[in-house]
Design a protein around this motif. Structure first.
Motif, mmCIF file in Angstrom:
data_model
loop_
_atom_site.group_PDB
_atom_site.id
_atom_site.type_symbol
_atom_site.label_atom_id
_atom_site.label_comp_id
_atom_site.label_asym_id
_atom_site.label_seq_id
_atom_site.Cartn_x
_atom_site.Cartn_y
_atom_site.Cartn_z
ATOM 1 N N SER A 33 0.780 -1.343 0.086
ATOM 2 C CA SER A 33 -0.009 0.124 0.035
ATOM 3 C C SER A 33 0.957 1.340 -0.103
ATOM 4 O O SER A 33 0.351 2.343 -0.310
ATOM 5 C CB SER A 33 -0.822 0.073 1.261
ATOM 6 O OG SER A 33 -1.911 -1.012 1.149
ATOM 7 N N PHE A 34 2.189 1.209 0.335
ATOM 8 C CA PHE A 34 2.900 2.158 0.279
ATOM 9 C C PHE A 34 3.856 2.404 -0.911
ATOM 10 O O PHE A 34 4.772 3.232 -1.074
ATOM 11 C CB PHE A 34 4.060 2.160 1.609
ATOM 12 C CG PHE A 34 3.408 2.568 3.007
ATOM 13 C CD1 PHE A 34 2.152 2.947 2.951
ATOM 14 C CD2 PHE A 34 4.250 2.560 3.957
ATOM 15 C CE1 PHE A 34 1.407 3.299 4.180
ATOM 16 C CE2 PHE A 34 3.713 2.741 5.265
ATOM 17 C CZ PHE A 34 2.408 3.159 5.458
ATOM 18 N N SER A 35 3.612 1.481 -1.881
ATOM 19 C CA SER A 35 4.128 1.206 -2.977
ATOM 20 C C SER A 35 3.589 2.488 -4.206
ATOM 21 O O SER A 35 2.456 3.000 -3.903
ATOM 22 C CB SER A 35 4.312 0.022 -3.643
ATOM 23 O OG SER A 35 3.080 -0.333 -4.171
ATOM 24 N N ARG A 36 4.344 2.621 -5.248
ATOM 25 C CA ARG A 36 3.634 3.518 -6.176
ATOM 26 C C ARG A 36 2.297 2.943 -6.866
ATOM 27 O O ARG A 36 1.530 3.734 -6.680
ATOM 28 C CB ARG A 36 4.846 3.385 -7.399
ATOM 29 C CG ARG A 36 4.358 4.293 -8.425
ATOM 30 C CD ARG A 36 5.414 4.201 -9.855
ATOM 31 N NE ARG A 36 6.640 4.919 -9.565
ATOM 32 C CZ ARG A 36 7.947 4.488 -9.152
ATOM 33 N NH1 ARG A 36 7.766 2.945 -9.037
ATOM 34 N NH2 ARG A 36 8.948 4.975 -8.927
ATOM 35 N N GLU A 37 2.212 1.749 -6.979
ATOM 36 C CA GLU A 37 1.095 1.307 -7.646
ATOM 37 C C GLU A 37 -0.020 1.118 -6.418
ATOM 38 O O GLU A 37 -1.502 1.220 -6.648
ATOM 39 C CB GLU A 37 1.210 -0.218 -8.018
ATOM 40 C CG GLU A 37 2.044 -0.223 -9.453
ATOM 41 C CD GLU A 37 1.369 0.682 -10.755
ATOM 42 O OE1 GLU A 37 0.037 0.668 -10.634
ATOM 43 O OE2 GLU A 37 2.083 1.489 -11.212
ATOM 44 N N GLY A 38 0.336 0.695 -5.041
ATOM 45 C CA GLY A 38 -0.451 0.618 -4.127
ATOM 46 C C GLY A 38 -1.134 1.957 -3.828
ATOM 47 O O GLY A 38 -2.187 2.046 -3.459
ATOM 48 N N THR A 68 17.444 -3.208 -8.709
ATOM 49 C CA THR A 68 16.749 -3.239 -7.376
ATOM 50 C C THR A 68 15.545 -4.061 -7.513
ATOM 51 O O THR A 68 14.860 -3.889 -8.563
ATOM 52 C CB THR A 68 16.402 -2.118 -7.146
ATOM 53 O OG1 THR A 68 17.704 -1.076 -6.876
ATOM 54 C CG2 THR A 68 15.804 -1.748 -5.310
ATOM 55 N N GLU A 69 15.242 -5.018 -6.621
ATOM 56 C CA GLU A 69 14.072 -5.725 -6.590
ATOM 57 C C GLU A 69 13.167 -5.554 -5.493
ATOM 58 O O GLU A 69 13.701 -5.204 -4.221
ATOM 59 C CB GLU A 69 14.315 -7.263 -6.692
ATOM 60 C CG GLU A 69 15.105 -7.684 -8.065
ATOM 61 C CD GLU A 69 15.298 -8.796 -8.041
ATOM 62 O OE1 GLU A 69 14.264 -9.654 -8.747
ATOM 63 O OE2 GLU A 69 16.452 -9.639 -7.747
ATOM 64 N N PHE A 70 11.801 -5.755 -5.490
ATOM 65 C CA PHE A 70 10.819 -5.463 -4.218
ATOM 66 C C PHE A 70 10.087 -6.634 -4.035
ATOM 67 O O PHE A 70 9.420 -7.446 -5.032
ATOM 68 C CB PHE A 70 10.222 -4.334 -4.597
ATOM 69 C CG PHE A 70 10.867 -3.128 -4.772
ATOM 70 C CD1 PHE A 70 11.314 -2.259 -3.374
ATOM 71 C CD2 PHE A 70 11.016 -2.579 -5.773
ATOM 72 C CE1 PHE A 70 11.863 -1.147 -3.604
ATOM 73 C CE2 PHE A 70 11.903 -1.434 -6.099
ATOM 74 C CZ PHE A 70 12.315 -0.869 -4.822
ATOM 75 N N ILE A 71 10.021 -7.167 -2.835
ATOM 76 C CA ILE A 71 9.187 -8.260 -2.331
ATOM 77 C C ILE A 71 7.983 -7.362 -1.685
ATOM 78 O O ILE A 71 8.231 -6.667 -0.708
ATOM 79 C CB ILE A 71 9.724 -9.197 -1.411
ATOM 80 C CG1 ILE A 71 10.867 -9.966 -2.250
ATOM 81 C CG2 ILE A 71 9.079 -10.252 -0.855
ATOM 82 C CD1 ILE A 71 11.880 -10.598 -1.376
ATOM 83 N N PHE A 72 6.675 -8.128 -1.985
ATOM 84 C CA PHE A 72 5.508 -7.167 -1.296
ATOM 85 C C PHE A 72 4.972 -8.251 -0.284
ATOM 86 O O PHE A 72 4.629 -9.088 -0.556
ATOM 87 C CB PHE A 72 4.722 -6.568 -2.376
ATOM 88 C CG PHE A 72 5.362 -5.612 -3.091
ATOM 89 C CD1 PHE A 72 5.446 -4.401 -2.676
ATOM 90 C CD2 PHE A 72 5.765 -5.874 -4.428
ATOM 91 C CE1 PHE A 72 5.865 -3.299 -3.509
ATOM 92 C CE2 PHE A 72 6.210 -4.772 -5.492
ATOM 93 C CZ PHE A 72 6.409 -3.807 -4.741
ATOM 94 N N SER A 73 4.411 -7.553 0.574
ATOM 95 C CA SER A 73 3.667 -8.052 1.750
ATOM 96 C C SER A 73 2.342 -8.700 1.215
ATOM 97 O O SER A 73 1.806 -8.067 0.371
ATOM 98 C CB SER A 73 3.426 -7.060 2.759
ATOM 99 O OG SER A 73 2.420 -7.707 3.670
ATOM 100 N N GLY A 74 2.219 -10.228 1.518
ATOM 101 C CA GLY A 74 1.189 -10.807 1.139
ATOM 102 C C GLY A 74 1.046 -10.923 -0.265
ATOM 103 O O GLY A 74 0.024 -11.155 -1.011
ATOM 104 N N TYR A 109 -4.358 -10.051 1.874
ATOM 105 C CA TYR A 109 -3.194 -10.659 2.432
ATOM 106 C C TYR A 109 -2.042 -9.492 2.745
ATOM 107 O O TYR A 109 -1.391 -9.591 3.624
ATOM 108 C CB TYR A 109 -2.678 -11.629 1.612
ATOM 109 C CG TYR A 109 -3.517 -12.803 1.484
ATOM 110 C CD1 TYR A 109 -4.212 -13.550 2.416
ATOM 111 C CD2 TYR A 109 -4.435 -13.099 0.241
ATOM 112 C CE1 TYR A 109 -5.158 -14.478 2.233
ATOM 113 C CE2 TYR A 109 -5.214 -13.891 0.020
ATOM 114 C CZ TYR A 109 -5.559 -14.597 1.117
ATOM 115 O OH TYR A 109 -6.678 -15.572 0.906
ATOM 116 N N GLY A 110 -1.918 -8.524 2.044
ATOM 117 C CA GLY A 110 -0.906 -7.653 1.927
ATOM 118 C C GLY A 110 -0.923 -6.725 3.253
ATOM 119 O O GLY A 110 -0.134 -6.560 3.960
ATOM 120 N N ARG A 111 -2.490 -6.739 3.758
ATOM 121 C CA ARG A 111 -2.536 -5.782 5.060
ATOM 122 C C ARG A 111 -2.571 -6.674 5.969
ATOM 123 O O ARG A 111 -1.874 -6.450 7.255
ATOM 124 C CB ARG A 111 -4.055 -4.920 4.856
ATOM 125 C CG ARG A 111 -3.818 -4.002 3.933
ATOM 126 C CD ARG A 111 -5.512 -3.107 4.277
ATOM 127 N NE ARG A 111 -5.397 -2.089 3.152
ATOM 128 C CZ ARG A 111 -6.381 -1.511 2.843
ATOM 129 N NH1 ARG A 111 -7.367 -1.403 3.915
ATOM 130 N NH2 ARG A 111 -6.714 -0.764 1.749
#
Length: 482
Positions: A312-317, A377-383, A389-391
């Protein structure tokens, strides 16, 4: 001379840290006081200790102090299989100088009468105990007194002041920035005794004697006490270690959150530059909500080019959280997930900071420019960035992992979707129990472990709202640039 204290990144090989094993005070938390004492629920202490935190301690010992632990899993008579091995007041205590217990350090400084008198007086004054209780405490053996000052429980079981259950989250008591120690100033009264105890340890224990001049305390401004209550509330300084990350030798991150104020962040920026400790300080303002608490509940580092973060804090989120409303009608100020990120560079006018629009932009800049990554640079996202599931998994600390070294991290086993996302990025999961078995049987050596997510049982630990990153105060890491 070999350094005892130095941290210049989040992912350099971990060599020494402070942890506090769950003490008996945690078992005294009751439902009506849980939130006041900053717990979400009451904890089953024996399960937390023997089936969860026990594995965390053993993992750390295997990676940091191999000789202390090797052979424990398969040898029933090994001292590490005693139920008392994690208790500093017991003969079976593991007593590692690599995996350090503050309760043990406290017991050592209490051997000195002047320190004992001053510390007991400080704690009793803060907790408003009777003079008779103060006298009783002064007569206790040092190891028992240390336990009592932390748990609030006398040897006969009498509770003389509240527990400090959050002491297991040692990240918050202080942060090492290169070879400086930045002390916390807790936002909540429930953590004040932790701060008092930590201060006495840092200023009085021989392990820190060479660093006394490098201990930084953040205090209120001189005129703070002349302000009225409303003005004081607006300008108070509070800060906890979960909002501080020594991300590179030249770069410190400071979160502004539910627990760390803007005034504290401003003071840190100025002190870091005045003392020449780092060149850059980036301030990240996140929503002041219990769900996020500190910046390390929303992102931590896995490798120099890899991060795990709250989607949710990402660009797309951030775009998704608008729920289809026209941006021109909403505006950034109406979006609670929009972060405010400003970077202050030594010698540059503070009125003209560098601004990052998105968290990924900042983290990519750190990976590529500060840490000189040779890979994207790579990102792994919660859920796995899947609803809901992210939250859900951010709440149970999916983004709060501790790096033993680059690509080897400890996280919670309950965050299944996040684990799936780690696997997609080439970080293979293994349970703590299975990894310890391999170590003990000699099938694998700690230094041979690469690109691995170690899954720690977390049914009880997650109720306390803190992950492996929260449960650690790194004192020494290898430099990434050796």
């Amino acid at each position: 001379m070999e350094k005892n204290i130095n941290v210049s990144s989040e992912v350099g090989r971990l060599r020494r840290l402070i942890i506090h094993s769950p003490d008996e005070g945690i078992g005294k938390v009751i439902p009506t006081k849980a939130q006041e004492w900053l717990f979400e629920d009451i904890i089953h202490l024996d399960t937390m200790r023997s089936k969860e935190y026990d594995l965390y301690v053993k993992l750390l010992l295997y990676f940091l102090d191999y000789d202390k632990i090797h052979g424990a899993i398969t040898d029933a008579d090994h001292p590490m299989n005693s139920r008392n091995y994690y208790k500093p007041d017991k003969e079976e205590y593991f007593n590692s100088d690599k995996v350090v217990e503050p309760q043990y350090l406290l017991s050592e400084i209490l051997e000195h009468r002047d320190v004992r008198n001053r510390l007991v007086a400080s704690v009793c004054a803060y907790e408003e105990t009777s003079y008779a209780i103060q006298d009783q405490l002064l007569e206790l053996p040092s190891k028992i007194l240390s336990r009592t000052l932390i748990s609030g429980i006398m040897p006969d079981g009498t509770m003389i002041f509240p527990p400090i259950p959050n002491f297991i989250f040692t990240r918050d008591i202080g942060i090492v920035v290169n070879d400086y120690l930045l002390m916390n100033k807790p936002a909540k009264a429930a953590r004040a005794r932790e701060s008092i105890i930590t201060k006495y340890i840092l200023f009085n224990h021989p392990a820190f004697s060479e660093y006394k001049d490098n201990i930084i305390e953040i205090t209120e401004t001189e005129d703070f006490f002349l302000l009225d209550a409303e003005e004081q509330e607006k300008s108070k300084i509070t800060m906890e270690g979960g909002d501080i990350m020594t991300i590179a030798p030249n770069h410190l991150l400071v979160g502004v959150s539910e627990r760390t104020t803007l005034h504290a962040a401003s003071r840190v920026v100025q002190l870091m530059h005045e003392k020449g400790i780092v060149e850059k300080v980036t301030v990240i303002k996140i929503p002041a909500k219990r769900a996020y608490m500190h910046i390390d509940t929303t992102f931590t580092q896995v490798k120099r080019n890899m991060w795990v973060m709250f989607g949710s804090f990402s660009r797309e989120g951030i775009k998704k959280e608008r729920h289809g409303v026209l941006e021109s009608l909403v505006g950034d100020s109406k979006n609670e997930y929009k972060l405010d990120i400003k970077q202050y560079i030594k010698g540059r006018d503070y009125s003209d900071p560098i601004t990052f629009e998105y968290l990924e932009d900042l983290l990519d800049d750190i990976s590529q420019n500060d840490l000189k990554s040779e890979e994207p640079t790579e990102f792994i996202f919660s859920g796995n960035n899947e609803f809901p599931y992210g939250r859900r998994e951010q709440w149970t600390d999916s983004c709060n992992v501790l790096a033993i070294k680059e690509g080897v991290i400890i996280g919670y086993d309950r965050n299944d979707k996040t684990t799936e996302s780690f696997r997609k990025k080439g970080i293979e999961p293994i349970t703590a129990e299975e990894l310890l078995r391999k170590f003990d049987k000699g099938e694998l050596m700690p230094d041979e472990v690469e690109n691995t997510l170690i899954l720690l049982p977390s049914a009880e630990l997650s109720r306390a709202r803190g992950g492996s990153h929260c449960m650690s105060m790194p004192l020494l890491r290898d430099s990434l640039f050796n």
